[in-house]
Scaffold this active site. Structure first.
Site, mmCIF file in Angstrom:
data_model
loop_
_atom_site.group_PDB
_atom_site.id
_atom_site.type_symbol
_atom_site.label_atom_id
_atom_site.label_comp_id
_atom_site.label_asym_id
_atom_site.label_seq_id
_atom_site.Cartn_x
_atom_site.Cartn_y
_atom_site.Cartn_z
ATOM 1 N N GLU A 234 67.954 -1.022 -35.574
ATOM 2 C CA GLU A 234 68.492 0.279 -35.967
ATOM 3 C C GLU A 234 68.132 1.359 -34.959
ATOM 4 O O GLU A 234 68.946 2.255 -34.677
ATOM 5 C CB GLU A 234 67.968 0.650 -37.359
ATOM 6 C CG GLU A 234 68.687 1.829 -38.001
ATOM 7 C CD GLU A 234 68.115 3.195 -37.615
ATOM 8 O OE1 GLU A 234 68.771 4.216 -37.884
ATOM 9 O OE2 GLU A 234 67.013 3.227 -37.033
ATOM 10 N N ASP A 255 66.395 5.338 -45.396
ATOM 11 C CA ASP A 255 65.802 5.756 -44.128
ATOM 12 C C ASP A 255 65.020 7.051 -44.325
ATOM 13 O O ASP A 255 65.042 7.646 -45.413
ATOM 14 C CB ASP A 255 66.877 5.949 -43.066
ATOM 15 C CG ASP A 255 66.421 5.510 -41.680
ATOM 16 O OD1 ASP A 255 65.233 5.742 -41.357
ATOM 17 O OD2 ASP A 255 67.233 4.959 -40.917
#
Length: 411
Positions: A234, A255
């Site tokens: 990511e 996140d």
């Protein structure tokens, strides 16, 4: 527009979460170095956590994990994703002064690397060191230590070896391309504040695993299959471009969310992101998460991030036709020495559980293509306002000069 709470989202008590498990998982993850490209150990650890919970999983060639929590129906399936990879650095060159030139892994400022202790992973072992500016001592450089620029070309790694030149570094086994992991330096305060590097995204991984544990511990029945998904790239932008399959119709990314001036996020709540730099998230999925948070009393904030993207963007850009949303734990100072609070992690975990237990946005989504039957609706005709002042017809005021006279002039 006032969006009524669907009957499927009617309040129901969420089970208590095992916060001790969440904190234990977080600290264990922080103990495992996992900069992008060096994530195998974190993958093996997380797979072991799934095994201990009795949750089946698969691993891609490179190490992304897709687990499965079976629901009453297989489709339309949903994914809840967090990432195991972190920021880091790599050796660019062995310098003549016996130190290392480095480049970052992921996007972060050298400002937050200065003064940090770290580990260099060589082909044969590990070496400890410190990242320092090129000019480090006021006794030697005077005021120049305050005026030197900030940037990766203005720092170097001092290695804890008796190496005074390039040959000494090479003899110790150091090479161009060695990975570097910076120490996380975690500290958990009695009042609930948590400080550490790499809360992004290991805190979210811990929250996701804790939500999975709650499903198992309390025998929660899920309407459709849920796939907890752990990605490994990511921080360099690819993230959830892999490990998805055609049955997944909805994906919620977990996140870090940033509390800062100009932002609406709080370190004491979950954040529901409406838009990031890749554009708005799915209207229906996002508003469903908002409704769930309200129905279950989950502390939450809505926010927009202009300099931020997540696994969701990577999934859509890879060609996946799925609804995406982003929720996070409120935190201060991303990609630096980050701080969050227990409140935010608990709120995020509870929201994930509520989402897993809820009905899908649209049953029609079990098919990739279909008719209008069952298709979602954002605005009804009655919600669409038209201009209240009609425009004049041009022929009434253009052409014949006499027509252009006002009514009072003609009188």
């Amino acid at each position: 527009m006032n969006i009524p709470l669907p009957q499927a989202l009617a309040p129901a008590a969420l089970p208590a979460i095992d916060y001790a498990y969440l904190e234990e998982t977080l600290l264990q993850l922080l103990a495992i170095p996992s900069p992008v490209g060096l994530t195998d150990a974190a993958v093996r650890y997380t797979a072991g956590r799934f095994e201990a919970l009795g949750i089946p999983y698969e691993i891609t060639r490179r190490g992304a994990i897709r687990a499965t929590l079976a629901g009453r129906e297989a489709q339309p399936a949903r994914a809840v994703v967090a990432h195991l990879d972190t920021l880091g650095a790599m050796v660019k060159s062995l310098k003549p002064n016996g130190r290392l030139e480095i480049v970052p892994i992921g996007h972060w400022s050298a400002r937050f690397a200065e003064g940090s202790r770290l580990t260099i992973f060589t082909d044969h072992g590990q070496v400890r060191g410190t990242c320092l500016p090129l000019k480090t001592s006021g006794h030697a450089f005077g005021g120049e230590i305050d005026t030197q620029p900030v940037g990766w070309e203005h720092v170097e790694v001092r290695v804890d070896l008796a190496a005074e030149d390039r040959a000494g570094l090479a003899a110790a086994g150091l090479e161009v391309g060695d990975w570097i992991a910076f120490d996380p330096q975690p500290e958990i305060q009695p009042d609930g504040y948590i400080n550490s590097r790499y809360l992004d995204d290991k805190a979210a991984v811990a929250a996701l695993l804790t939500a999975c544990k709650a499903v198992r511990d309390h025998g929660l029945v899920l309407p459709v299959d849920v796939h907890p998904l752990l990605t490994i790239t990511e921080e360099i932008g690819s993230g959830a471009s892999a490990a998805l399959h055609g049955e997944i119709a909805e994906m919620v990314s977990l996140d870090i969310s940033i509390a800062a001036p100009g932002q609406n996020t709080s370190e004491h709540a979950a954040t529901i992101c409406m838009q990031d730099m890749s554009g708005p998230f799915d209207y229906h999925l996002t508003h469903k998460l908002i409704a769930l948070a309200k129905a279950h009393g989950v502390a939450h904030r809505r926010d927009i991030f202009r300099y931020y993207r997540s696994d969701s963007a990577a999934a859509v850009e890879a060609g996946n036709d799925i609804r995406t949303a982003l929720i996070g734990f409120g935190a201060d100072a991303s990609h630096a020495q980050e701080r969050t609070h227990r409140d935010a992690l608990e709120a995020l975990t509870r929201l994930v559980i509520a989402y897993m237990c809820s009905e899908p946005v649209a049953r029609r989504d079990c098919r990739s293509m279909g008719s209008l039957d069952g298709f979602t609706e954002q605005l009804c005709p009655g919600d669409m306002l038209v201009p209240s002042t009609p425009l004049p017809v041009p022929e009434t005021f253009l052409g014949d000069p006499l027509v252009q006279q006002t009514d009072s002039e003609r009188l």
